[in-house]
Write an enzyme that holds these catalytic residues in place. Sequence first.
Site, mmCIF file in Angstrom:
data_model
loop_
_atom_site.group_PDB
_atom_site.id
_atom_site.type_symbol
_atom_site.label_atom_id
_atom_site.label_comp_id
_atom_site.label_asym_id
_atom_site.label_seq_id
_atom_site.Cartn_x
_atom_site.Cartn_y
_atom_site.Cartn_z
ATOM 1 N N SER A 1 -3.993 4.988 12.857
ATOM 2 C CA SER A 1 -4.981 6.065 12.782
ATOM 3 C C SER A 1 -4.378 7.376 13.296
ATOM 4 O O SER A 1 -3.782 7.419 14.368
ATOM 5 C CB SER A 1 -6.208 5.700 13.617
ATOM 6 O OG SER A 1 -7.160 6.730 13.585
ATOM 7 N N GLY A 2 -4.526 8.421 12.513
ATOM 8 C CA GLY A 2 -3.980 9.720 12.889
ATOM 9 C C GLY A 2 -2.605 9.994 12.348
ATOM 10 O O GLY A 2 -2.019 11.041 12.600
ATOM 11 N N THR B 1 -4.911 9.472 5.028
ATOM 12 C CA THR B 1 -5.908 10.072 4.134
ATOM 13 C C THR B 1 -5.351 11.314 3.459
ATOM 14 O O THR B 1 -5.537 11.527 2.251
ATOM 15 C CB THR B 1 -7.183 10.418 4.933
ATOM 16 O OG1 THR B 1 -7.694 9.231 5.541
ATOM 17 C CG2 THR B 1 -8.240 11.011 4.019
ATOM 18 N N ASN C 1 -7.761 10.657 16.087
ATOM 19 C CA ASN C 1 -7.789 11.367 14.809
ATOM 20 C C ASN C 1 -9.152 11.997 14.609
ATOM 21 O O ASN C 1 -10.180 11.339 14.782
ATOM 22 C CB ASN C 1 -7.488 10.370 13.667
ATOM 23 C CG ASN C 1 -7.348 11.046 12.327
ATOM 24 O OD1 ASN C 1 -7.435 12.270 12.237
ATOM 25 N ND2 ASN C 1 -7.150 10.277 11.290
ATOM 26 N N SER D 1 -10.708 10.300 10.940
ATOM 27 C CA SER D 1 -10.169 8.946 10.768
ATOM 28 C C SER D 1 -11.001 8.177 9.745
ATOM 29 O O SER D 1 -12.228 8.145 9.816
ATOM 30 C CB SER D 1 -10.189 8.208 12.113
ATOM 31 O OG SER D 1 -9.769 6.875 11.949
ATOM 32 N N SER D 2 -10.314 7.553 8.767
ATOM 33 C CA SER D 2 -11.004 6.700 7.797
ATOM 34 C C SER D 2 -11.395 5.403 8.501
ATOM 35 O O SER D 2 -10.537 4.673 8.982
ATOM 36 C CB SER D 2 -10.095 6.384 6.608
ATOM 37 O OG SER D 2 -9.753 7.559 5.921
ATOM 38 N N GLY E 1 -3.689 0.959 9.414
ATOM 39 C CA GLY E 1 -2.383 0.459 9.815
ATOM 40 C C GLY E 1 -2.515 -0.590 10.903
ATOM 41 O O GLY E 1 -3.610 -0.907 11.376
ATOM 42 N N GLU F 1 -2.774 -2.246 14.357
ATOM 43 C CA GLU F 1 -3.423 -1.709 15.553
ATOM 44 C C GLU F 1 -3.139 -2.604 16.756
ATOM 45 O O GLU F 1 -3.364 -3.824 16.698
ATOM 46 C CB GLU F 1 -4.936 -1.566 15.336
ATOM 47 C CG GLU F 1 -5.297 -0.500 14.303
ATOM 48 C CD GLU F 1 -6.786 -0.247 14.220
ATOM 49 O OE1 GLU F 1 -7.558 -1.012 14.833
ATOM 50 O OE2 GLU F 1 -7.189 0.722 13.540
#
Length: 1045
Positions: free
Chosen positions: A106-107, A111, A156, A159-160, A386, A388
């Site tokens: 994330s980040g 996206t 993020n 973040s999605s 991704g 984690e």
Amino acid sequence: MEATTSLLDAAAVGDLVLLDPLTEESLLRTLQERFRRSDIYTYIGNVVISVNPYRSLPIYTPEKVQEYRNCNFFAVKPHIYAIADDAYRSLRDRDRDQCILITGESGAGKTEASKLVMSYVAAVCSKGEEVDKVKEQLLQSNPVLEAFGNAKTIRNDNSSRFGKYMDVEFDFKGEPLGGVISNYLLEKSRIVRHVKGERNFHIFYQLLAGGSAQLLQQLKLRQDCRHYGYLNRDSSGLPGVDDAANFRTMQDAMRVIGFSPAEVTALLEVTAVVLKLGNVQLSSSYQASGMEACSIADPQELQEICELIGLDTSVLERALCSRTVKARDEMVLTTLSVPQGYYGRDALAKNIYSRLFDWLVNRINTSIQVKPGKQRKVMGVLDIYGFEIFQDNGFEQFIINYCNEKLQQIFILMTLKEEQEEYVREGIQWTPVEFFDNSIICNLIENSKCGILAMLDEECLRPGVVNEDTFLTKLNQLFATHKHYESKETQNARRVMDASLPSQCFRIHHYAGKVTYNVTGFIEKNNDLLFRDLSQAMWASRHTLLRSLFPEGDPQKVSLKLPPTAGFQFKASVATLMKNLYSKNPNYIRCIKPNETKTAMLFTPELVLAQIRYLGLMENVRVRRAGYAFRQLYGPFLERYKMLSPKTWPRWTGGHREGAEVLLADLAYPREELAFGHTKIFIRSPRTLFDLEKRRQERVIQLATLIQKTFRGWRCRTQYQLMRKSQIIISAWFRGHMQKNRYKQMKRSALIIQAYARGWKVRRAYRRYFRTGASARLANFIYRRLVQKFLVGLARNLPPLSVMDRTWPPAPYKFLADANQELRSIFYRWKCKKYREQLTPQRKALLQAKLCASELFKDKKALYSKSLLQPFQGEYLGLKQNPKYQKLHAVAKDKLVMADNVRKVNRASGKTVPRLLLLTTEHLVLADPKAGQPKTVLSLGDIRSVSVTRFSDGFLALHLKETSTGGAKGDFLLVSDHLIELVTRLHQTLMDATAQSLPLHITDQFSTRFQKGDMAITVVESAKAGSDIPICKKRGSHKMEVLVH
């Protein structure tokens, strides 16, 4: 050349396959050096590594799109456009379905990467009204899905919180036809809780910030985010993000996709219901039986929710506070405790939002999907979470990491497969590559009989007491000897002491590293239960959209079959996704987050190294450079390096392969370093390639010197030849020009001599026919006759005697022009003299006043032109006829010069009051028009100066001397309808009385002296002012603004 040099730069290679030596440290150092140079993209073969710069870079312009369009993948600098172009051309030209896998934590910029890929493909597709419409719909799906599926997290700001896979479908020409979107594992738990510093999904904040007052009233919402429990009741602001503007963008995107206004309204109503559910509070009570029960504490929120969805309040209240249980063919209604009631409320909110999101994706698919029957090619873009590893990892991290294990498996297998196919295709012996096969980890998780997910489902379905302890016990029994699984119990059995592994956790050795999972909440999140009473209540509502989200609530279709668990559904989705990806040619984008603080261009080596490990980049490089690190087609290779051998330079006439073999044989590299395929040359070591590049750079310098030397010689020879040719042309033209001029001069001289000779002969022949001096007498006679005729004609046709008439007949002959002009001037002065002699003394005084006014105001004040046609009357009050003004008449006596009505400006407030102004030969008097009594009498000697504006108003300032006795309160501000006449007569009277002219200032800004101090006057031309009277406004104690028309 620049791009290839960038790839082969030893300090920061653009392709990590060429890294030498290959270590974690060298790989990290290369990424850091490229990042420092703002090169955020790096290759591993045809895999793109993207490091998030956290700022905008000028590398996504339309010019860049054209640069990467139809380019050779390795002929340009590493860029995300290169992989997008390669995938699009493979799909269009080679008819191979493609997929682009974007992974990272994330980040890291996943996206944004997917948006860049989609925007590039849209930019390079052909144009057309229908094609543009499809492209716009595909691109506009992003703002809608981001609003409902993205949120701010600690890592993020956008973040999605769901996985997205979009299949974009093209026709045989490569034009987009439509697409299909699949979503995976929306983080619906965010609806009811999220940690401090994070936000709920964007749509809630966008709706409250961007919704109109009418819309919010319709949805029964307040604009203040802190009113809602699901929004953490904290500040909702996000630096640099305009939620209101994003809400309008989302609405526009829905319109482009094809949402009807009714669908948008229904969607926002269901969103409002989810938001308001968080404000439904429960209170505790006890029944007569002593059992705890719950009830609605504040029915207002519940009432508003029911009005939105068209449901009876009692139905929803009963569903939230009680539960129907079937026992021995009987339906028993049991009350819920407060914790159970809140669990049911939150479960309902999560289910509504999750199903609403699924409906939204399906609705977008309805608009963008391709009609059946058309032949199509497919490009898939996967934007998914991704790997984690958090401090506390739960069920969500477990299935996310399971998905990443499957993606790593497909990456390794398909990369190896691609490498092996290329070796076989080129006729080179394939050497098996040793790599970590993570299928053992995938089997540990997904095995249908004894995998972790199967055991979790079994525990969820097992009757009796079920909790996380029994689940963990079963895992410990099954995987006690598994080398990729460990827990506190298995460690104790192996006599291993590890304080970092708590008793309620188990640990899996993933390909990216060890991850410890806390089993708390595993069973609850896997079950994802929603009480049947709540489903039936939602189905009973009259809201069409909400009703369609809960088909199981239909009493006619009651099923006792338990719904599939979350783990089972996700496993099935991943299996479908893997099958889809296996059918396509994969392209990879690995996204890396350089720092935790989202700071622009900050690189944290420790953080990046951790991502390098769990993204498996070292493994990627090893697989890619298995056997031979570099390969290239013979043609481009020979074209680049043929200068290194005299046998191939400057031109090779044979085949490309033969040329490459001759070139490399001449350079004497060891045979084991090289392999010759059918179409490509393979080089084993990066060191050999760098040596080739070094020799080429040295040879380029030599060739550049040779080219420069040859060019300078050619340029000097060409310049000399050009100068010689030019000199010959100039000489020829100059000689010709000189001869032409000489001929013309000789011809002109001959003609002059001939003319004089002929004249001399004619004069000698005719001289005897004329007396001496006859010609002069004849000329004088003609001259006098013409003058006489001119004067007589002028006397008969004199112009009128009016002084305004300036006409005069023109001279009939040119030699009379000066005399005619002099006569005209004499005649006009004589007319003016006659006119002046006829004037009366009063008329003469009036004209003198007008002349004085012209000298004072012409071309200086706009009002002057309007006063030209107005005669100066002097006396405008009728003092003699009006008995009310007898005292004033007595004051003026026979010395009156002018009497007029004026308005005096109050020094304190700026308001105006009427006054009578009398100007005599000695004084200036201001009187009260009602009483007819003098209020102020000023001696003409007390007047220092007068200030007026340049506009067409009647405003003036009368400046008095400080020693004046009549002006103790200071200067006077007056407004007169006859300003030009008043100032002119004051000027003339002052000249007659004191022999001094009146100092007149025509300006827009001046200062006046009042009793309380100086006052700055500013005159402004404004439409607000009336056409007659200026408006005076005080601006503080020492400023006044005058508005004139």
